[in-house]
Write a protein that holds these residues in place. Structure first.
Motif, PDB file in Angstrom:
ATOM      1  N   GLN A 131      -2.939  12.665  32.830  1.00 61.56           N
ATOM      2  CA  GLN A 131      -3.176  12.456  31.402  1.00 61.56           C
ATOM      3  C   GLN A 131      -2.630  13.623  30.587  1.00 61.56           C
ATOM      4  OE1 GLN A 131      -7.156  11.148  30.521  1.00 61.56           O
ATOM      5  NE2 GLN A 131      -7.062  11.827  28.404  1.00 61.56           N
ATOM      6  N   GLY A 169      -8.559  17.838  26.244  1.00 62.97           N
ATOM      7  CA  GLY A 169      -8.953  16.443  26.438  1.00 62.97           C
ATOM      8  C   GLY A 169      -9.732  15.894  25.265  1.00 62.97           C
ATOM      9  N   ALA A 192      -5.157   6.702  26.490  1.00 61.94           N
ATOM     10  CA  ALA A 192      -6.500   7.213  26.758  1.00 61.94           C
ATOM     11  C   ALA A 192      -7.347   6.976  25.508  1.00 61.94           C
ATOM     12  CB  ALA A 192      -6.438   8.701  27.085  1.00 61.94           C
ATOM     13  N   ARG A 193      -8.655   6.903  25.716  1.00 60.81           N
ATOM     14  CA  ARG A 193      -9.565   6.682  24.586  1.00 60.81           C
ATOM     15  C   ARG A 193     -10.957   7.155  24.961  1.00 60.81           C
ATOM     16  NH1 ARG A 193     -12.904   2.590  25.873  1.00 60.81           N
ATOM     17  NH2 ARG A 193     -12.239   0.949  27.283  1.00 60.81           N
ATOM     18  N   ALA A 249      -8.027   5.145  20.561  1.00 65.95           N
ATOM     19  CA  ALA A 249      -6.781   5.732  21.062  1.00 65.95           C
ATOM     20  C   ALA A 249      -6.050   6.401  19.906  1.00 65.95           C
ATOM     21  CB  ALA A 249      -5.910   4.663  21.705  1.00 65.95           C
ATOM     22  N   GLN A 270      -3.264  10.598  23.064  1.00 67.16           N
ATOM     23  CA  GLN A 270      -3.325  10.855  24.499  1.00 67.16           C
ATOM     24  C   GLN A 270      -2.979   9.604  25.306  1.00 67.16           C
ATOM     25  OE1 GLN A 270      -6.663  13.057  26.077  1.00 67.16           O
ATOM     26  NE2 GLN A 270      -7.203  13.773  24.011  1.00 67.16           N
ATOM     27  N   PHE A 277      -1.947   8.230  29.634  1.00 73.10           N
ATOM     28  CA  PHE A 277      -1.973   8.558  31.054  1.00 73.10           C
ATOM     29  C   PHE A 277      -1.015   7.664  31.817  1.00 73.10           C
ATOM     30  CE2 PHE A 277      -5.415   5.546  30.296  1.00 73.10           C
ATOM     31  CZ  PHE A 277      -5.291   4.624  31.326  1.00 73.10           C
ATOM     32  N   TYR A 298      -7.876  -0.781  28.724  1.00 69.18           N
ATOM     33  CA  TYR A 298      -7.040   0.252  28.100  1.00 69.18           C
ATOM     34  C   TYR A 298      -5.729  -0.392  27.675  1.00 69.18           C
ATOM     35  CZ  TYR A 298     -10.395   3.577  29.858  1.00 69.18           C
ATOM     36  OH  TYR A 298     -11.562   4.254  30.105  1.00 69.18           O
TER      37      TYR A 298
END
Length: 192
Positions: A90, A98, A124-125, A132, A135, A137, A150
């Motif tokens: 990620q 993060g 990512a979320r 979201a 970010q 991954f 996702y």
């Protein structure tokens, strides 16, 4: 921008000229639709180049966000802050913790039935499905528990070995010193 004859970008450019594309699973050329340079990313890591085919057919708003941030050089120098063996790598948080994102508002989810398989690129979320931002991954292997949860917006079509080689660890774990980072991320149409 000049590329060495052995670079993945050079090989991809040759494949484009031949009407071929590269398969993430097999790593070889197979007859397919020619990738669109406007929807292809070139991620340069210290170990080499990673080519990502974006999927505006699945997630048009997420693809547009990634392209906007890429064209602002947002991802240049950003670390892979969470890399979990056998799962995913990620990146996309400028703070490296993060918890960060861009100055743009969060995006509404664009979930699809696209599976999370080796090389899938997904947003990512937080637990909120509409959170979201910047970010994303890349999964190392099948991760069916992520399917439909996702937003899938792309797939690695070349250079997955460079993702495989990223240092493992996660924020707060103390296991990664000097994490790997994105040197540059560019839309292919902008570097031809």
């Amino acid at each position: 921008m000049a590329f060495s004859p052995r670079s993945p970008l050079r090989r991809l450019a040759l494949a484009l000229g031949l009407g071929l594309t590269l398969s993430a699973a097999g790593g070889g050329a197979a007859p397919a639709q020619t990738p669109d340079p406007e929807n292809t990313l070139i991620m340069t890591l210290e170990s080499g180049e990673v080519v990502i085919a974006m999927r505006p057919d699945l997630a048009p708003n997420h693809v547009e966000r990634i392209k906007t941030l890429t064209r602002e050089n947002f991802y240049d120098g950003v670390v892979f802050h969470r890399v979990i063996e056998g799962f995913m790598a990620q990146t996309g948080d400028p703070t490296g913790t993060g918890t960060g994102g861009s100055s743009y508002p969060d995006l509404e989810q664009e979930f699809s039935d696209a599976p999370h398989v080796r090389g899938t690129v997904s947003m990512a979320r937080t637990p909120d499905p509409n959170s979201a931002n910047s970010q994303f991954f890349i999964v190392f292997q099948r991760a069916p528990h992520l399917n439909g949860q996702y937003t899938v917006w792309g797939e690695v079509i070349e250079g997955m070995e460079h993702i495989d080689d990223l240092k493992r660890g996660a924020p707060g774990s103390g296991t990664v010193r000097d994490p790997d980072h994105i040197v540059t991320l560019r839309v292919m149409a902008d570097v031809q």
